[in-house]
Design an enzyme around this catalytic site. Structure first.
Site, PDB file in Angstrom:
ATOM      1  N   LYS A 157       0.836  -1.199   0.000  1.00  0.00           N
ATOM      2  CA  LYS A 157       0.000   0.000   0.000  1.00  0.00           C
ATOM      3  C   LYS A 157       0.873   1.252   0.000  1.00  0.00           C
ATOM      4  O   LYS A 157       1.960   1.263   0.568  1.00  0.00           O
ATOM      5  CB  LYS A 157      -0.886  -0.033   1.245  1.00  0.00           C
ATOM      6  N   LYS A 183       7.724   2.052   1.920  1.00  0.00           N
ATOM      7  CA  LYS A 183       8.454   1.131   1.031  1.00  0.00           C
ATOM      8  C   LYS A 183       9.834   1.676   0.670  1.00  0.00           C
ATOM      9  O   LYS A 183      10.816   0.935   0.641  1.00  0.00           O
ATOM     10  CB  LYS A 183       7.644   0.894  -0.250  1.00  0.00           C
ATOM     11  N   SER A 193      11.785   3.839   2.337  1.00  0.00           N
ATOM     12  CA  SER A 193      12.699   3.759   3.489  1.00  0.00           C
ATOM     13  C   SER A 193      13.126   2.318   3.751  1.00  0.00           C
ATOM     14  O   SER A 193      14.295   2.049   4.049  1.00  0.00           O
ATOM     15  CB  SER A 193      12.029   4.330   4.743  1.00  0.00           C
ATOM     16  N   ASP A 250       8.751   3.438  -9.245  1.00  0.00           N
ATOM     17  CA  ASP A 250       7.546   4.249  -9.013  1.00  0.00           C
ATOM     18  C   ASP A 250       7.596   5.473  -9.927  1.00  0.00           C
ATOM     19  O   ASP A 250       8.578   6.203  -9.924  1.00  0.00           O
ATOM     20  CB  ASP A 250       7.517   4.700  -7.547  1.00  0.00           C
ATOM     21  N   LYS A 293       0.659  11.553  -2.538  1.00  0.00           N
ATOM     22  CA  LYS A 293       1.541  10.416  -2.257  1.00  0.00           C
ATOM     23  C   LYS A 293       0.745   9.297  -1.589  1.00  0.00           C
ATOM     24  O   LYS A 293      -0.211   9.555  -0.870  1.00  0.00           O
ATOM     25  CB  LYS A 293       2.674  10.891  -1.345  1.00  0.00           C
ATOM     26  N   GLY A 294       1.153   8.064  -1.817  1.00  0.00           N
ATOM     27  CA  GLY A 294       0.481   6.930  -1.190  1.00  0.00           C
ATOM     28  C   GLY A 294       0.548   7.008   0.325  1.00  0.00           C
ATOM     29  O   GLY A 294       1.548   7.443   0.888  1.00  0.00           O
ATOM     30  N   VAL A 310      -1.068   8.840   2.554  1.00  0.00           N
ATOM     31  CA  VAL A 310      -1.214  10.106   3.285  1.00  0.00           C
ATOM     32  C   VAL A 310      -2.628  10.282   3.835  1.00  0.00           C
ATOM     33  O   VAL A 310      -2.908  11.254   4.538  1.00  0.00           O
ATOM     34  CB  VAL A 310      -0.841  11.320   2.391  1.00  0.00           C
ATOM     35  N   SER A 339      -9.427   8.397   3.544  1.00  0.00           N
ATOM     36  CA  SER A 339     -10.102   8.965   4.724  1.00  0.00           C
ATOM     37  C   SER A 339     -10.569  10.387   4.444  1.00  0.00           C
ATOM     38  O   SER A 339     -11.689  10.772   4.813  1.00  0.00           O
ATOM     39  CB  SER A 339      -9.160   8.961   5.930  1.00  0.00           C
ATOM     40  N   ASP A 370      -8.625   4.091  -7.645  1.00  0.00           N
ATOM     41  CA  ASP A 370      -7.388   3.374  -7.326  1.00  0.00           C
ATOM     42  C   ASP A 370      -7.578   1.888  -7.639  1.00  0.00           C
ATOM     43  O   ASP A 370      -8.516   1.282  -7.149  1.00  0.00           O
ATOM     44  CB  ASP A 370      -7.065   3.556  -5.835  1.00  0.00           C
ATOM     45  N   ASN A 411      -2.191  16.301   6.336  1.00  0.00           N
ATOM     46  CA  ASN A 411      -2.849  15.337   7.216  1.00  0.00           C
ATOM     47  C   ASN A 411      -1.856  14.766   8.234  1.00  0.00           C
ATOM     48  O   ASN A 411      -0.652  14.869   8.070  1.00  0.00           O
ATOM     49  CB  ASN A 411      -3.441  14.209   6.356  1.00  0.00           C
TER      50      ASN A 411
END
Length: 777
Positions: A110, A115, A117, A139, A454-455, A457, A461, A483, A712
Site C-alpha cells: 500500500k 516502502k 525507506s 515508481d 503520495k500513497g 497520506v 479517509s 485506485d 494530514n
C-alpha cells in the site's frame, strides 16, 4: 477519538538539526534532537563530517536523517535506545544476504507504508555486509533521491557519495524507454527509405486502376501510426527490462543484490501483468513488420515503410527478449523475492491480503510481510515532542513553496484510532473541512472534487469524510474510487464493489443521501473489448474484400491488422471507467448527484490517469479514422457499381465515436475551472511535501484546477501519552486481524517482520543504516 494536531501552518520557525548548507551539525543535532532514538542512532553511526551536498531537489532539512556519511563509511552502530523491539523471526537478513549469486528483492505494498525507506535501508545494510548493491525505484512518482538525500535520477546507476559502501541508486527514466520503443518501431521512417516514393507509388497505382477516389479515402489513414504508438505502461516494462540489461553487461556484473522500490499496490499489480501484455503486443507488431517484407511496395507505402523491415524487426525482437526476461525473473524463486510492506491498520492489512492473493495467482514468490510504523511501548511524550519538531520543516515547505503557497491550507490532525465507518468519518470530516467547506461549496450546482497525493497520506479517509460532510449537509453525493487497489469499501466498512453506485448505510440509522462506487477495471476492459470487437479481423477483412483490390486486399488481410486493435493496453481500463462515470452522471437517473468526490490512486498513477484521456483521444481517434475511411472506401466501391446507394453504417464506428466523446467529456471535466477542484493530500514530512510540490507543478502544467492542499496527520501540541496508548491498542487490533488471515494463501502464512514508527523522518544513509539495523535483523 483523540486528536493530535495544533501547529499553525508555518508558525514555528528556527531550531533545526541542519546548518544552512543542509549538512547536519552533530553538536547541534545532539542538543536539539536529544531524546530521539533515531537521532541518537544516527549520531552513533556518524564519523567525521563530510562535504556531501544536499539533494538538489530538496531544501536544507531539519531531519537528522539527511546527515552525510563520513568519507571512510560508517562505523558499526553503537547500542542506542530502540524505539521498539520487534519480535522478528531470526535469520531474515542472514537469508537475504546469504550467497554471492545475484538476488532481486522487490518491496511492494500500500502507498505510504514506507516502502522507499525499507528498500533503501535494506540496500544500505546489504552493502554494509559486503554486497555490491543497486537500489532501483520503479515508481513513476520517485522518492528514492529524497530518501537517499542524493540525486539518483537520470536512468543510470549513481554511486552514492560520502561513503565507501558499494551502493548505487537508480530512478528509472520512463522517457528513455519510450525513445527506445520509437527507435525500434521505426517511427520517422516515412521520410527516409521509401517514404514519399512509396506513398506516390500507391497513388500512381490507384490512379492507373481508375480508382483515385479510393486512395483519397485511404491516404489519411496513416496506418504506420499503428506501429508507432507505445501503449501506456510500456515505459515501466521496458525500463525494468533495461535494468536487467544493465546488470547483464560486463560493467554491471558486480551487482550481487538488486533491491526494487516499487510503486503502490495497484501500480505493481499492473507492472506484473505488463510483460505478458507487452510480449503479446510486440509479437503482433513484429509479425506485421516481417510480413511487410514480403508485401508489394503499394502495401508498404500505406504504412510509410521502406523495403527492408529487418532492422526494425531486430530492434523489436531484442526489446521482446528483455521483456520476456523480466517475465521469467518475476517468477524465479531462486533469484527473486517479493516482500509485502504494510502498516498496522485494517485498511493496510486488507490491501496486503488482496496483494498476496494476486501474487499467488501470478506465481510470484513471496514469503515475508513487514509491518512498519508500529508504536512501541517505550514511545511516550518525548516521542510526540520529537515528531512535532520534525514536522516543522515540512510545514514550512508547504507555506513557502512557490507552487503550494497560493493554495488554501487545511491542517488535519493525526488521530489515535483508524478512521473507519460513517460515524468516525463524519467526526473526522467536521474537524478537517470546517474552515474551507463554505468556499468549496460555492458556485456550480454540480461539483467534482479529486483528491490525490503520495500513497498512504490518508486520501481515502479525507475523500470519504468530505463525501460524508456533503451528505450530512443534504447534498446527494457520490464518492468514487479510481485506485486499482481500492480501500473505499474498507473505509466505509461496506462492500462498494461491482462498478455501480451503492447506497451507503450508517449504523446510526441516519438516512444519508450518500452513494459509493469502486470502479471495476475488468468490467471496463470487457466493455472496451466489445467496442473494439472485430471478430478476429473478420469485419476488417470483409471491408478489404469490398475494395476489390485483388492482391493488395489479400496482402492487407494477411497482415491481420484486426489483431492490432483487439488488445486494450493496461491503464486504458481506468480511463474508460472514469469516462463511464462522467457518462452515466449525464443520464437522467443520476442527475440528482450534486457532489462527486474522486478518491484517486497515488501520485504517479493519478498523473497517468489525467493524461490518459489525451492518449486515448489520439489512439481511439486513429481507430475511428481507420474504420471510417475503410467504410467510406467500401461504400465508394459499392456506389460505383450500385448507382450511388448509401453504404451501411459501421456499428463499431458508432461505438468508437461514443467512447471518444466520453473521453472528451472526461478531459473537459478534469479541466473545468467552475465545476472541478483537485485537492492535494500530504503529510508533514519533507519527502511527502517534496512529492506534493512536484504534483502541484504537474497539475498546473496540465491545466487542472488546484486550490487546496491538506496536510494530514499533524501532531498537535496537546497530544499526550494517552494518545499513543490508544494508537497502540488500535494497532494491536489490526495485527490480530492480520494473524486471523489464515490458510495457505493468507497473510498469517508469511514470516512476520515488525518495524518501528520513528520519531524523525528516515532520510540519508546514516539514518537508513540505523533504521536497517533495527528492522532487518
Amino acid at each position: 477519538m483523540a486528536l493530535a494536531s495544533g501547529n499553525r501552518l508555518g508558525s514555528a520557525r528556527g531550531q533545526t538539526c541542519a546548518d544552512a548548507s543542509g549538512r547536519v551539525a552533530p553538536r547541534l543535532l545532539s542538543r536539539a534532537c536529544s531524546g530521539s532514538p533515531l537521532a541518537l542512532g544516527v549520531l552513533a553511526c556518524l564519523g567525521a563530517a563530510s562535504s556531501v551536498k544536499p539533494h538538489p531537489r530538496l531544501p536544507a532539512t531539519t531531519s537528522a536523517a539527511s546527515a552525510p556519511l563520513p568519507a571512510r563509511g560508517p562505523a558499526p552502530c553503537a547500542a542506542v535506545p530502540t524505539v521498539v523491539t520487534p519480535d522478528n523471526a531470526t535469520g531474515v537478513f542472514e537469508e537475504l544476504a546469504a550467497g554471492q549469486q545475484r538476488k532481486y528483492i522487490m518491496i511492494s505494498g500500500k502507498g505510504g507504508v514506507g516502502k522507499t525507506s525499507l528498500s533503501a535501508s535494506l540496500a544500505v545494510k546489504l552493502a554494509a555486509a559486503g554486497h555490491t548493491t543497486l537500489v532501483v525505484s520503479t515508481d513513476p512518482a520517485h522518492s528514492l533521491s529524497d530518501s537517499l538525500a542524493q540525486d539518483v535520477s537520470g536512468g543510470r546507476p549513481v554511486l552514492l557519495q560520502g561513503t565507501d559502501l558499494p551502493l548505487w541508486g537508480l530512478e528509472i527514466d520512463p522517457e528513455e524507454a519510450k525513445r527506445e520503443f520509437f527507435e525500434g518501431s521505426g517511427a520517422g521512417q516515412d521520410g527516409e527509405a521509401g517514404g514519399p516514393s512509396a506513398a506516390s507509388q500507391v497513388s500512381d497505382f490507384m490512379n492507373r486502376m481508375g480508382m483515385g477516389f479510393v486512395i483519397d479515402q485511404l491516404k489519411e489513414l496513416k496506418l504506420g501510426e499503428l506501429l508507432n504508438t507505445p501503449p501506456p505502461g510500456l515505459d515501466e516494462a521496458v525500463a525494468i527490462a533495461k535494468v536487467v540489461q544493465f546488470v547483464q553487461a560486463a560493467e554491471y556484473a558486480r551487482f550481487s543484490r538488486i533491491v526494487f522500490d516499487t510503486a503502490p499496490t495497484g501500480h505493481t499489480l499492473r507492472l506484473l501483468a505488463l510483460p505478458d501484455f507487452v510480449d503479446a503486443s510486440l509479437a503482433k507488431v513484429i509479425r506485421l513488420r516481417k510480413k511487410l517484407n514480403g508485401a508489394t511496395s503499394v502495401v508498404r507505402g500505406l504504412f510509410g515503410a521502406g523495403e527492408s523491415q529487418d532492422e526494425a524487426v531486430e530492434k523489436l525482437e531484442l526489446l521482446q527478449q528483455r521483456v520476456r526476461m523480466v517475465k521469467a525473473l518475476f517468477r524465479d524463486k531462486t533469484q527473486t523475492e517479493f516482500i509485502i510492506a504494510t502498516i498496522p491498520t485494517y485498511l493496510g492489512v486488507n490491501e496486503s491480503s488482496r496483494l498476496l492473493q494476486a501474487l499467488r495467482a501470478e506465481q510470484i514468490p513471496c514469503k515475508r510481510i513487514i509491518v512498519n510504523q508500529i508504536v512501541g511501548p517505550q514511545q511516550g511524550d518525548a516521542y510526540l515532542r520529537m515528531k512535532m519538531k520534525d514536522q516543522i520543516a515540512a510545514l514550512e515547505m508547504v507555506a513557502n513553496d512557490p507552487g503550494l503557497r497560493p493554495l488554501r491550507k487545511v491542517i488535519a490532525p493525526m488521530v489515535d484510532v483508524e478512521v473507519r465507518g460513517v460515524p468516525a468519518l463524519s467526526y473526522f470530516g467536521n474537524v478537517v473541512w470546517k474552515d474551507v467547506y463554505d468556499q468549496m461549496n460555492q458556485g456550480a450546482d454540480r461539483k467534482f472534487f479529486l483528491l490525490g497525493g503520495k500513497g498512504g497520506v490518508g486520501k481515502t479517509s479525507c475523500s470519504s469524510s468530505l463525501a460524508v460532510h456533503f451528505a450530512n449537509d443534504g447534498l446527494p453525493t457520490l464518492v468514487v474510487s479510481t485506485d486499482p487497489a481500492h480501500s473505499l469499501s474498507d473505509a466505509f466498512d461496506q462492500d462498494l464493489s461491482g462498478g455501480s453506485p451503492v447506497k451507503i448505510t450508517s449504523p446510526l440509522g441516519d438516512e444519508l443521501p450518500l452513494w459509493g462506487l469502486q470502479l471495476d477495471p475488468e468490467q471496463a476492459k470487457a466493455e472496451l473489448r466489445a467496442v473494439l470487437a472485430d471478430d478476429g479481423g473478420k469485419k476488417l477483412n470483409e471491408t478489404l474484400d469490398g475494395l476489390g483490390l485483388g492482391v493488395i486486399s489479400d496482402q492487407l488481410k494477411d497482415l491481420q491488422l484486426g489483431e492490432l486493435l483487439d488488445t486494450p493496453p493496461p491503464g486504458v481500463d481506468e480511463a474508460i471507467a472514469i469516462a463511464k462515470v462522467v457518462q452515466f452522471l449525464k443520464a437522467p437517473e443520476y442527475s440528482h448527484f450534486k457532489r462527486i468526490v474522486f478518491d484517486t490512486a497515488p501520485t504517479g498513477h493519478t498523473l497517468r490517469l489525467l493524461s490518459l484521456p489525451d492518449f486515448l483521444d489520439a489512439s481511439i481517434g486513429k481507430l475511428v479514422r481507420l474504420r471510417q475511411k475503410l467504410s467510406a472506401a467500401t461504400s465508394a466501391v459499392k456506389n460505383l457499381f450500385s448507382g450511388g446507394q448509401p453504404g451501411e453504417e459501421d456499428v463499431a464506428v458508432k461505438r468508437l465515436e461514443a467512447l471518444q466523446a466520453s473521453m472528451e467529456d472526461a478531459k473537459a471535466m478534469f479541466r473545468n475551472q467552475q465545476t472541478t477542484e483537485f485537492i492535494i493530500v500530504t503529510i508533514p514530512t519533507v519527502m511527502a511535501t517534496a512529492e506534493s510540490c512536484r504534483l502541484a507543478s504537474a497539475l498546473q502544467h496540465e491545466g487542472i484546477p488546484l486550490k487546496t492542499i491538506i496536510v494530514n496527520q499533524v501532531v498537535q501540541a496537546n497530544a499526550t501519552d494517552k494518545f499513543l496508548t490508544a494508537r497502540r491498542a488500535d494497532q494491536a487490533r489490526a495485527l490480530h486481524h492480520l494473524e486471523e488471515d489464515t490458510g495457505p494463501d493468507g497473510l498469517a502464512s508469511l514470516q512476520l517482520i515488525k518495524a518501528p514508527l520513528c520519531d524523525l523522518e528516515v532520510r540519508g544513509v546514516p539514518a537508513l543504516s540505523y533504521f536497517g539495523n533495527v528492522v532487518w535483523k
